[in-house]
Scaffold this motif. Structure first.
Motif, PDB file in Angstrom:
ATOM      1  N   PHE A 142       3.479 -12.596 -10.871  1.00 22.56           N
ATOM      2  CA  PHE A 142       2.610 -12.234  -9.758  1.00 22.56           C
ATOM      3  C   PHE A 142       2.343 -13.395  -8.813  1.00 22.56           C
ATOM      4  O   PHE A 142       2.312 -14.556  -9.227  1.00 22.56           O
ATOM      5  CB  PHE A 142       1.237 -11.768 -10.278  1.00 22.56           C
ATOM      6  CG  PHE A 142       1.267 -10.602 -11.203  1.00 22.56           C
ATOM      7  CD1 PHE A 142       1.282  -9.308 -10.710  1.00 22.56           C
ATOM      8  CD2 PHE A 142       1.261 -10.788 -12.576  1.00 22.56           C
ATOM      9  CE1 PHE A 142       1.294  -8.212 -11.562  1.00 22.56           C
ATOM     10  CE2 PHE A 142       1.272  -9.711 -13.442  1.00 22.56           C
ATOM     11  CZ  PHE A 142       1.291  -8.421 -12.932  1.00 22.56           C
ATOM     12  N   ARG A 144      -0.797 -13.656  -5.947  1.00 23.88           N
ATOM     13  CA  ARG A 144      -1.940 -12.918  -5.404  1.00 23.88           C
ATOM     14  C   ARG A 144      -2.692 -13.763  -4.394  1.00 23.88           C
ATOM     15  O   ARG A 144      -2.745 -14.992  -4.511  1.00 23.88           O
ATOM     16  CB  ARG A 144      -2.895 -12.506  -6.534  1.00 23.88           C
ATOM     17  CG  ARG A 144      -2.292 -11.558  -7.552  1.00 23.88           C
ATOM     18  CD  ARG A 144      -3.334 -11.200  -8.617  1.00 23.88           C
ATOM     19  NE  ARG A 144      -2.867 -10.170  -9.531  1.00 23.88           N
ATOM     20  CZ  ARG A 144      -2.473 -10.415 -10.780  1.00 23.88           C
ATOM     21  NH1 ARG A 144      -2.468 -11.643 -11.260  1.00 23.88           N
ATOM     22  NH2 ARG A 144      -2.072  -9.413 -11.544  1.00 23.88           N
ATOM     23  N   LYS A 152      -7.218  -7.484  -0.640  1.00 24.96           N
ATOM     24  CA  LYS A 152      -6.457  -8.380  -1.509  1.00 24.96           C
ATOM     25  C   LYS A 152      -5.015  -7.901  -1.609  1.00 24.96           C
ATOM     26  O   LYS A 152      -4.745  -6.706  -1.549  1.00 24.96           O
ATOM     27  CB  LYS A 152      -7.084  -8.423  -2.901  1.00 24.96           C
ATOM     28  CG  LYS A 152      -8.494  -8.987  -2.895  1.00 24.96           C
ATOM     29  CD  LYS A 152      -9.086  -9.006  -4.290  1.00 24.96           C
ATOM     30  CE  LYS A 152     -10.481  -9.606  -4.252  1.00 24.96           C
ATOM     31  NZ  LYS A 152     -11.098  -9.647  -5.586  1.00 24.96           N
ATOM     32  N   GLU A 154      -1.276  -8.254  -3.799  1.00 29.73           N
ATOM     33  CA  GLU A 154      -0.571  -8.657  -5.013  1.00 29.73           C
ATOM     34  C   GLU A 154       0.916  -8.447  -4.792  1.00 29.73           C
ATOM     35  O   GLU A 154       1.343  -7.359  -4.431  1.00 29.73           O
ATOM     36  CB  GLU A 154      -1.047  -7.819  -6.190  1.00 29.73           C
ATOM     37  CG  GLU A 154      -0.284  -8.094  -7.483  1.00 29.73           C
ATOM     38  CD  GLU A 154      -0.718  -7.169  -8.606  1.00 29.73           C
ATOM     39  OE1 GLU A 154      -1.707  -7.512  -9.288  1.00 29.73           O
ATOM     40  OE2 GLU A 154      -0.088  -6.103  -8.767  1.00 29.73           O
TER      41      GLU A 154
END
Length: 198
Positions: A142, A144, A152, A154
């Motif tokens: 990931f 992020r 947000k 990801e």
């Protein structure tokens, strides 16, 4: 939705995304009209998302693969059908958007390709980036970060099929926390354009 999977407009003007219905019908072996009847018989229009998903799981036909995943999908489709949420809206009332692409790389290389190209970008569509960080689990890698005023993001990389091909990865960009659905398609096009550059 009709039994054939076409969009059916309800009193709120919201529609279930039509492309979802045939996949739900194939995976669960149950016609969409029958799913709606099950939910209506249990008063699902007055339930929250978690309760609708539990109902979908409890009434899932025997032998469905990945039944918990499909229960979530069926619940979301019903919520859209019933006007409890519009396409792109999460159970919290905010909106989300996603885009993905399959790359001929292993998962770490796929994520690294995105980070090398876009990891140092300081803003996306005019929203400042903050809190960039990476992480890794046994199955996914990931990247992020947060976007000022736009939720947000990801970026996740997972092998397409670990049992068959170690050299194909699905790289998915998911953005959550948009306060309206007005810019969903703009954001989707933006993330797809990034993926297309890899």
């Amino acid at each position: 939705m009709s039994e054939t999977g076409g969009a059916e407009t309800n009193s709120t003007g919201n529609n279930t995304r039509g492309e979802r219905v045939p996949a739900i019908e194939r995976a669960t072996g149950r016609a969409w009209a029958d799913w709606v009847a099950v939910f209506d018989a249990h008063g699902a229009r007055s339930l929250g998302h978690a309760e609708i998903a539990k109902l979908a799981l409890a009434t899932m036909p025997h032998g469905v693969e990945s039944e918990e995943w499909w229960a979530q999908g069926v619940a979301i489709a019903f919520e859209q059908h019933a006007g409890l949420r519009v396409p792109g809206q999460s159970s919290t009332g905010t909106f989300r958007v996603s885009a993905s692409r399959t790359l001929p790389l292993d998962r770490d290389a796929a994520l690294a390709a995105w980070v090398d190209r876009f990891g140092e970008v300081t803003e996306h569509l005019g929203h400042a980036v903050s809190g960039s960080r990476s992480s890794r689990t046994e199955k996914r890698s990931f990247w992020r970060f947060s976007l000022d005023g736009a939720g947000k993001v990801e970026v996740a990389a997972a092998l397409k099929d670990a049992a068959k091909d170690q050299a194909k990865t699905i790289l998915a960009i998911s953005q959550e926390g948009l306060d309206s659905g007005d810019r969903i398609e703009e954001w989707r096009a933006y993330w797809k354009a990034q993926l297309a550059q890899l």
